[in-house]
Design a protein around this motif. Structure first.
Motif, PDB file in Angstrom:
ATOM      1  N   PHE A 132     -71.763  -0.066 -78.069  1.00 37.01           N
ATOM      2  CA  PHE A 132     -71.489  -1.036 -79.144  1.00 37.01           C
ATOM      3  C   PHE A 132     -71.058  -0.327 -80.428  1.00 37.01           C
ATOM      4  O   PHE A 132     -70.516  -0.938 -81.321  1.00 37.01           O
ATOM      5  CB  PHE A 132     -72.713  -1.934 -79.392  1.00 37.01           C
ATOM      6  N   ASN A 145     -76.415   0.079 -75.992  1.00 39.73           N
ATOM      7  CA  ASN A 145     -76.836   0.556 -77.298  1.00 39.73           C
ATOM      8  C   ASN A 145     -75.998   1.730 -77.788  1.00 39.73           C
ATOM      9  O   ASN A 145     -76.081   2.119 -78.939  1.00 39.73           O
ATOM     10  CB  ASN A 145     -78.317   0.942 -77.241  1.00 39.73           C
ATOM     11  N   TRP A 156     -76.369   8.990 -83.763  1.00 43.82           N
ATOM     12  CA  TRP A 156     -77.008   7.738 -83.394  1.00 43.82           C
ATOM     13  C   TRP A 156     -78.191   8.037 -82.496  1.00 43.82           C
ATOM     14  O   TRP A 156     -78.067   8.782 -81.529  1.00 43.82           O
ATOM     15  CB  TRP A 156     -76.012   6.812 -82.669  1.00 43.82           C
ATOM     16  N   ASN A 157     -79.331   7.487 -82.858  1.00 41.02           N
ATOM     17  CA  ASN A 157     -80.495   7.550 -81.981  1.00 41.02           C
ATOM     18  C   ASN A 157     -80.677   6.179 -81.363  1.00 41.02           C
ATOM     19  O   ASN A 157     -80.718   5.182 -82.080  1.00 41.02           O
ATOM     20  CB  ASN A 157     -81.752   7.896 -82.776  1.00 41.02           C
ATOM     21  N   LEU A 191     -79.909  -8.981 -86.564  1.00 44.66           N
ATOM     22  CA  LEU A 191     -79.659  -8.883 -85.131  1.00 44.66           C
ATOM     23  C   LEU A 191     -80.416  -9.970 -84.370  1.00 44.66           C
ATOM     24  O   LEU A 191     -79.874 -10.621 -83.479  1.00 44.66           O
ATOM     25  CB  LEU A 191     -80.109  -7.499 -84.652  1.00 44.66           C
ATOM     26  N   GLU A 225     -71.904  -1.340 -87.173  1.00 45.51           N
ATOM     27  CA  GLU A 225     -72.294   0.054 -86.929  1.00 45.51           C
ATOM     28  C   GLU A 225     -71.130   0.903 -86.423  1.00 45.51           C
ATOM     29  O   GLU A 225     -71.294   2.074 -86.142  1.00 45.51           O
ATOM     30  CB  GLU A 225     -73.424   0.109 -85.901  1.00 45.51           C
ATOM     31  N   ARG A 246     -68.099   2.891 -95.834  1.00 44.11           N
ATOM     32  CA  ARG A 246     -68.051   1.439 -95.916  1.00 44.11           C
ATOM     33  C   ARG A 246     -66.659   0.961 -96.299  1.00 44.11           C
ATOM     34  O   ARG A 246     -66.173  -0.033 -95.805  1.00 44.11           O
ATOM     35  CB  ARG A 246     -69.070   0.981 -96.946  1.00 44.11           C
TER      36      ARG A 246
END
Lengths: 473, 705, 325
Positions: B567, B564, B555-556, B188, B581, B544
């Motif tokens: 996305f 955040n 998601w945290n 990232l 993600e 995957r």
């Protein structure tokens, strides 16, 4: 649509084998004699009665089918849900799911919920959808209702028992008069302890009839977190336990017998190879071996989702795999015993004589050695049963037991143990699992003892725990 | 009988006044120690690698990035920690010309963050800083032989310290880029920090390079206390990263110290023995049973915040006082939830989260539906703090799946029908015991872009009725399903029943009941659900490869910004195609376009409008069943004060205060051993022994005759 | 004897090679090195680059059993199997997949494991023997009958119930000991006592019943009758002869598990939060840390083989007529 799962097929195969053997042995006194000794054992026969009751539940639970849901353009459409004859029999219990926990025989949910009423919202214990649903005022009516229903059911139970007992007495009497035979039977003057067996049966009926009668109006063992009837779950667990206990040995027997006798009788390099094989398998810590194998087969199942039309088939395959894996890790003990025994038999005079007469090896093995080690095989099979049932629970705790969607004692205990921390405590799922598992294992142990005493009291086949003690404890 | 008159008082004396079940050494009683638990053993304590909550609860007390979240203020606000002031980015164009603050995002080539540190901040004592009289480092470049006798950091004997300087921060950013370290955010950051990727590639070629000697073009230490970071384009969220341990300082000599040959074999590595400037330092490191933090004697002065929110009266008592208040923190490993919970009730942990299974005991709902602790616990003095976590638990449809995926009407209606049928209100009440808020979209409350009330409901799943969001009826769901071509849950074309698959990792005790529940819910609209439970690896692989159909996920947030969350559905984040993600593999060009526009904006009504449009698109397409936003319930005992849940900041230990005397008294009160079973045991043994002895005597007499 | 031991040691090598082959094969059917990398790297933001560099760093970037790109000896040696399993024969276990030194970990965890397993073994043995002796002594009386019934009942209860029940009653309701945890040194007693009691209790049923049959067999022998006929008191006969002779098969049978005590107890340790090798193994299974799993399998196998050798030796000690060849 009838569905035959792998385990069903094997269970019926096993049943068939047992029946064929029984028919075969009943005409040969040297084979049926030890069984008659088993029949004389009081504790053995009492436990046999309990076991037969459990086995009948398990067998009923092994007739699987997919219910038809609709007829579409002349074609029958089947649900993907696989049910068993047993499910159909206890349909009410299966369908009566509440929202979440409720205690045994309760008419109210276990925890409070916010209910919008006339005077705004309030926190109350809501009534259950099914448990005691036909009562107007459960506080007053519930206990009389339960007593009334159980009393009626108990009477039915006694009636059914009397019928069975009557049939038994008639079949035993052989023209000697009903009353006379009845008094010999009940007085315990028969060779087989019929009176003890009938007593056990009466006790079972007195519990089972009311329990079943009440199960359509109450939750006899309460409900679990998602509201399923715990009594139903416990009864369904029986089949899983029986399958693991019996099929595992069925799977391992060919290995153990074939390799054990080969090693002992033929000796030489074959003996070395077989010894090497079982020493190696034994030396790997059992849990690790089982964990690795279970995970491996899970990969196979996941990689081939198309093979399984229903979830039951998938869970079933995992069960059969688990049996095989447990069989793989447990054949070594019996193999070693048989090898020792064959080694001893090889030096016996009659075998040496047979060899001298030019009898073929195959014939010697099948006619002389195999029959002489069968008692060891039998004893270890019955002894192994209970330890396998216990092992399943532990493996499920470790996460490598049966499929999580399969109802078993292990999965019941595993989820119940989290509930012990609730307050007020949710004790009934654990209690139900305990009672049923204990009844099953205890009667299996007692029966195994009777078999061992009858066949060869001196055989040192210890009731071994599949996972070594330190692992299980 | 007479014996009991003696024994019982003795047992009482032994029992009263002391507890038998204290898991801590008696010598620790009365000390200012905070007792916490961790469930997973930490894997990494290297600030460049650590990314999990359990690790953060240890690391955040030790490492100090330049910024931190204000302990009390909401919405979450960044304040300086080691920096003198929160940095404001300056924007430059491609020709290195300074642009005004309101410049168009497209014209910005990079943003320059200049961070000035407070002087006079010192590291914790550590052998890596130890020097002899001549100022030469004592324990650097030691030979293997010299290191042989070392088993522990304490064996080095001497320690030293050093002032925190800007180049330590620069060094850590270089470490993030180091391929040997495998920082989870390296990928990232290479998108954002200038020169990051080139630096990483250079190290790939020359793995033995000394980090402090190589330069990264975008990161520079201007002077002893100032460093700058150049961030590609405009990325206002970058400031949030500066509050995470990834950007904490690592002194080069410490890195060098730990890389001496032979130390790794003794587990003496930076990954296990953090060195920081924070209020605490790790003094006992046994991830199998306990981790102990002690107060850092060199900690710079920091004071308790003096302002907060209006409701913060009681937690502002200590305003302006010097931090930290607690001398020592003991983290014990607690793998099973039952012992964890019971030890909390016995007073041996000061704080506890609540798992759903012991919720009934802990919580009552007031008539207004607010959570309160139960009467028993209120009597014990236990306090409850709730907060909504900036996180979401959702169920996703794989958009690549032929049945539930795709953007056609049929699949969309099917997804909408399922979204209605799956009653998350019930899910929350059964499995989370009410600790959650049903989600109306991807953005949880507290994040910019979230709407309260009628404006915020998801019109696909909910109606606004009686002043609240009301889930649409099953009838409506069935109608949608019929519209989609599955009347009564059967494919209108083939007549076959519709079977859907839930992919899950299911090995825990609670999973079976969860699966049963899902099946029950799908059955309400006549869809047969098959659960494909598998182990974690296999599950990941399915996600995957895109072979999963329906799955649960969560998601945290890394930082409290809508970007955040949004996305997670951005096309180029697609899991199957790009390994990103976006595990639902949602790909909507209109949404992607809006996302690109929204992500670099500062919070403004304009941004809000774009977000609203994005959320509306998502609700219509329903790639997720939005699930719920978990609520965090935290219980603490009465002797612990100043606790205010802060979902972003993990460095909260320094604000807490313990009344150890009160704790000792209450523990004694609660844990008196129960002694009557002893009496029973003795009685039981007596019942066996006495008849046996009698029998034996009789037999011996019989033989004698 | 020494020649025998050397031969057994040499015999152990192919067994251990086989064990390793099996472990590697089973594990790698389940997991690809990519899976292992992913598990270690976490869920959030994992890139293919990171996975590749993890594999290189941990030596999982090679083929498993044979390397088709190499020839000669390297065909077999330049593989994961060779490079990871050969060091184990030198008892070098390397680092776990999450980066800690395994040998050191084992060293620090063996203590807590032994503190549970050894007392469970020793006290359990003594309890089983005394219980069995009592039943044999009062043979064919109510004490014996009820003893056997109790034993059968006790062995029909799953060990999970012993643990759940014991922890609930003793630790939660009665506050006698800490619910879980561990501390080295003398204060470990308060943590260890409950697991030990539960361990002993859950083994008592099957153990005592098994030993009872051994003692009864001994009681039936001629020398006991002779001794009694000579007027030696029954207690004396029991403790001097029956116990002593009965102990020989008991002890020689138990010797095989003594070395394996090191491995700890999987479930007990994780229920009581004891940082031993059992919970280490269980954690490794759950997190699929292959480096730990293969090391523990290897050590387990070695200990088992040592146990077999000890058994043989103990036979010769117990009965001088047996010679090891």
């Amino acid at each position: 649509m009838v569905v035959i799962l792998w385990t069903d097929g094997l269970v019926f195969l096993l049943l068939g084998l047992i029946l064929v053997f029984a028919a075969f042995a009943s005409r040969r006194p040297h084979l049926s004699l030890p069984w008659r000794r088993v029949g004389q054992s009081r504790s053995g026969m009492i436990s046999a009665v309990i076991l037969i009751c459990l086995i009948s539940v398990g067998l009923l639970d092994s007739f699987h089918f997919r219910p038809q849901i609709a007829i579409d353009k002349g074609k029958l459409v089947y649900s993907v849900e696989v049910l068993s004859a047993f499910d159909a029999l206890v349909k009410t219990m299966r369908d009566h799911t509440e929202r979440t926990y409720s205690s045994p025989f309760s008419a109210y949910a276990f925890s409070k919920e916010t209910v919008a009423g006339a005077g705004g919202q309030s926190r109350v214990y809501p009534r259950l959808r099914y448990g005691g649903a036909d009562l107007v005022d459960p506080d007053k009516e519930r206990i009389p209702d339960i007593l009334r229903r159980s009393f009626v059911a108990a009477l039915e139970g006694i009636g059914a028992w009397a019928l069975l007992a009557g049939i038994l007495v008639i079949s035993l009497s052989r023209g000697k008069g009903f009353i006379g035979t009845a008094s010999t039977v009940l007085g315990g003057k028969t060779e087989i302890p019929w009176n003890a067996m009938l007593g056990t049966l009466l006790a079972i009926f007195l519990v089972a009839f009311p329990a079943f009668a009440l199960s359509s109006h109450y939750h006899v063992f309460g409900t679990d977190k998602v509201g399923q009837d715990v009594f139903y779950l416990a009864l369904k667990s029986i089949r899983t336990g029986l399958v693991i206990g019996t099929l595992t040995t069925l799977v391992m027997l060919p290995f153990a017998i074939f390799l054990g006798i080969m090693a002992g009788y033929l000796g030489g390099w074959l003996d070395d190879v077989i010894q090497y094989l079982y020493t190696m398998l034994n030396s790997i810590p059992a849990v690790l071996l089982i964990a690795a194998s279970v995970l491996m087969m899970q990969v196979y199942i996941d990689a081939h989702p198309a093979l399984f039309e229903t979830m039951a088939e998938r869970a079933d395959l995992r069960l059969i795999f688990l049996c095989m894996i447990l069989g793989m890790t447990s054949w070594t003990g019996l193999c070693r015993l048989l090898r020792g025994e064959a080694l001893k038999l090889r030096e016996m005079e009659y075998i040496l004589a047979a060899q001298a007469f030019g009898v073929s090896r195959l014939r010697i093995v099948t006619r002389h050695i195999l029959p002489n080690v069968m008692h060891i095989v039998l004893i270890s099979v019955v002894m192994e049963f209970s330890s396998l049932v216990l092992a399943e629970a532990v493996l499920s705790y470790v996460g490598v037991g049966v499929d999580p969607s399969m109802i078993s004692f292990g999965t019941m205990i595993n989820s119940a143990r989290l509930e012990m921390a609730r307050e007020p405590m949710v004790w009934w799922p654990l209690a139900a699992a305990f009672v049923f598992m204990f009844a099953m294992v205890l009667s299996a142990n007692l029966f195994a003892d009777a078999v061992r005493d009858a066949f060869d009291p001196r055989t040192r086949v210890a009731s071994r725990r599949i996972l070594p003690e330190r692992d299980e404890a | 009988m007479r014996i009991w008159l003696v024994i019982i008082p003795i047992l009482c004396i032994a029992g009263c006044g002391s507890t038998w079940n204290d898991p801590y050494p008696a010598s620790d009683r009365g000390k200012s120690i905070l007792y916490l638990a961790f469930t997973e053993r930490p894997r990494h304590l290297d600030p460049a690698r650590s990314y999990s909550e359990d690790e953060a609860s240890i690391n955040a007390q030790i490492y100090e990035p330049p910024l931190q979240y204000h302990y009390l203020k909401r919405p979450y606000t960044l304040v300086p920690l080691t920096a003198a002031a929160a940095p404001h980015p300056q924007y430059y164009d491609a020709q290195n010309r300074l642009l005004p603050h309101d410049a168009d995002a497209k014209s910005i080539a990079y943003s320059l963050y200049e961070i000035r540190l407070k002087p006079g901040i010192y590291y914790q004592p550590h052998p890596a800083f130890a020097r002899d009289e001549n100022g030469k480092p004592l324990y650097q470049n030691m030979t293997r032989k010299e290191l042989e006798s070392i088993g522990d950091l304490a064996d080095f004997g001497k320690t030293g310290t050093r002032e925190l300087v800007a180049s330590d921060y620069v060094y850590e950013i270089k470490r993030l880029a180091d391929p040997r370290i495998q920082s989870p955010i390296a990928g990232l950051m290479s998108e954002y920090i200038l020169g990051f990727r080139a630096f990483s590639q250079r190290l790939q070629k020359d793995p033995a390079a000394d980090l402090s000697k190589c330069e990264m073009s975008g990161v520079e230490a201007r002077d002893r206390y100032t460093y700058t970071i150049k961030v590609r384009g405009k990325y206002p969220q970058f400031a949030y990263w500066l509050a995470m341990s990834f950007f904490a300082p690592v002194p080069p000599e410490v890195d060098h110290f730990y890389s001496q040959a032979g130390l790794a074999g003794k587990n003496l590595v930076l990954d296990w023995h953090p060195v920081g400037t924070g209020p605490y330092m790790l003094t006992e490191n046994n991830p199998n049973s306990r981790m102990v933090l002690m107060r850092n004697p060199n900690f710079h002065s920091e004071t308790y915040p003096s302002s907060g929110m209006p409701e913060d009266g009681s937690v502002l008592k200590d305003a302006g006082k010097t931090l930290p208040f607690i001398d020592e923190v003991v983290f014990s490993r607690e793998k099973e939830s039952i012992p964890y919970w019971n030890k909390f009730l016995q007073g041996y942990y000061d704080v506890s989260g609540i798992t759903s299974d012991n919720f009934d005991q802990a919580i009552m709902m007031s008539v207004q539906g607010e959570a309160q602790v139960s009467k028993d616990m209120a009597k014990q003095g236990i306090e409850l703090k709730t907060s909504v976590a900036p996180s979401i638990r959702y169920m996703a449809f794989n958009m690549l799946d032929p049945v539930v995926g795709g953007y056609g009407r049929r699949a969309r209606l099917l997804r909408q029908a399922i979204s209605i049928a799956l009653d998350f209100e019930e899910n929350i009440s059964i499995f989370a015991n009410g600790r959650g808020i049903p989600a109306q979209g991807p953005l949880p409350p507290g994040i910019f872009g979230y709407h309260w009330g009628q404006e915020g409901i998801n019109p696909v799943v909910y109606d606004w009725a009686d002043g609240g969001a009301k889930r649409k009826s099953i009838v409506a769901a069935k109608k949608l399903l019929a519209d989609a071509g599955y009347p009564d849950g059967r494919d209108a074309a083939t007549g076959k029943p519709l079977v859907l698959y839930l992919d899950s990792t299911g090995r825990g005790a609670d999973d079976k009941t969860r699966f049963d529940w899902y099946r029950k819910e799908f059955a309400r609209i006549n869809i047969q659900l098959e659960v494909r439970a598998t182990d974690y690896n296999r599950f990941q692989e399915k996600i995957r490869k895109g072979s999963a159909q329906i799955f649960t996920w969560g998601w945290n947030a890394d930082y409290p910004d809508p970007e955040n969350f949004l996305f997670l559905l951005y096309g180029p984040q697609g899991k199957v195609k790009y390994g990103g993600e976006n595990s639902a593999n949602y790909d909507n060009p209109e949404y992607d376009r809006l996302f690109e526009k929204m992500k670099n904006m500062e919070n403004s009504p304009e941004r809000q409008a774009i977000i609203d449009r994005m959320v509306a698109i998502l609700r219509e397409d329903s790639p997720w069943m939005w699930g719920f936003y978990p609520k965090d319930y935290q219980l603490n005992h009465v002797w612990l004060s100043n606790l205010k849940p802060n979902q972003m900041a993990r460095n909260n230990v320094k604000y807490l205060r313990i009344d150890a005397k009160l704790r000792d008294r209450m523990r004694r009160e609660w844990n008196g051993p129960v002694l009557w079973p002893f009496a029973f045991a003795v009685l039981g043994i007596g019942l066996i022994v006495v008849p046996a002895l009698k029998y034996y005597r009789r037999r011996e007499e019989g033989r004698a005759k | 004897m020494i020649a025998y031991l050397i031969r057994r040691l040499l015999y152990a090598v192919p067994i251990l090679v086989g064990v390793n082959l099996l472990t590697f094969a089973l594990f790698f059917v389940v997991n690809t090195p990519d899976d292992m990398a992913r598990i270690q790297l976490g869920i959030k933001r994992v890139t293919p680059d990171a996975i590749h560099s993890w594999k290189v760093a941990h030596g999982y970037d090679k083929p498993l059993f044979y390397n088709p790109r190499e020839s000669g000896a390297k065909f077999f040696t330049d593989t994961i199997f060779f490079e990871k399993s050969v060091p184990m024969f030198r008892f070098e276990f390397g680092r776990s997949d999450d980066g800690r030194d395994i040998a050191q970990e084992i060293e620090s965890r063996a203590g807590p494991s032994l503190e549970i397993a050894l007392p469970v073994f020793v006290i359990g043995m003594m309890a089983n023997v005394s219980f069995a002796l009592m039943m044999a002594f009062f043979r064919a009386t109510l004490v014996d009958v009820w003893g056997v019934v109790l034993c059968v009942a006790a062995m029909s209860i799953s060990s999970l119930f012993y643990i759940i029940g014991g922890q609930f009653l003793v630790a939660k309701l009665w506050h006698w000991v800490p619910i879980s945890g561990f501390e080295a040194g003398t204060s470990s007693l308060k943590f260890v006592i409950l697991p030990v009691i539960i361990g002993v209790a859950s083994g008592l049923g099957s153990g005592a019943r098994w030993y009872r049959t051994i003692f009864l067999e001994e009681v039936g022998r001629d020398y006991v009758r002779t001794a009694k006929a000579k007027g030696i008191s029954e207690i004396r006969v029991f403790f001097h002869h029956v116990l002593r002779n009965g102990l020989i098969p008991i002890l020689t049978g138990a010797v095989v598990i003594i070395p394996s005590l090191f491995m700890g107890s999987l479930i007990m340790e994780s229920f009581f939060g004891i940082p031993g090798l059992g919970s280490y193994t269980l954690d490794a299974i759950n997190s699929q840390d292959f480096a730990i799993v293969r090391s523990m399998v290897f050590i387990g196998s070695v200990l088992y083989i040592i146990g077999l050798m000890l058994t043989d030796i103990s036979y010769t000690l117990a009965d001088p007529r047996i010679r090891l060849q």
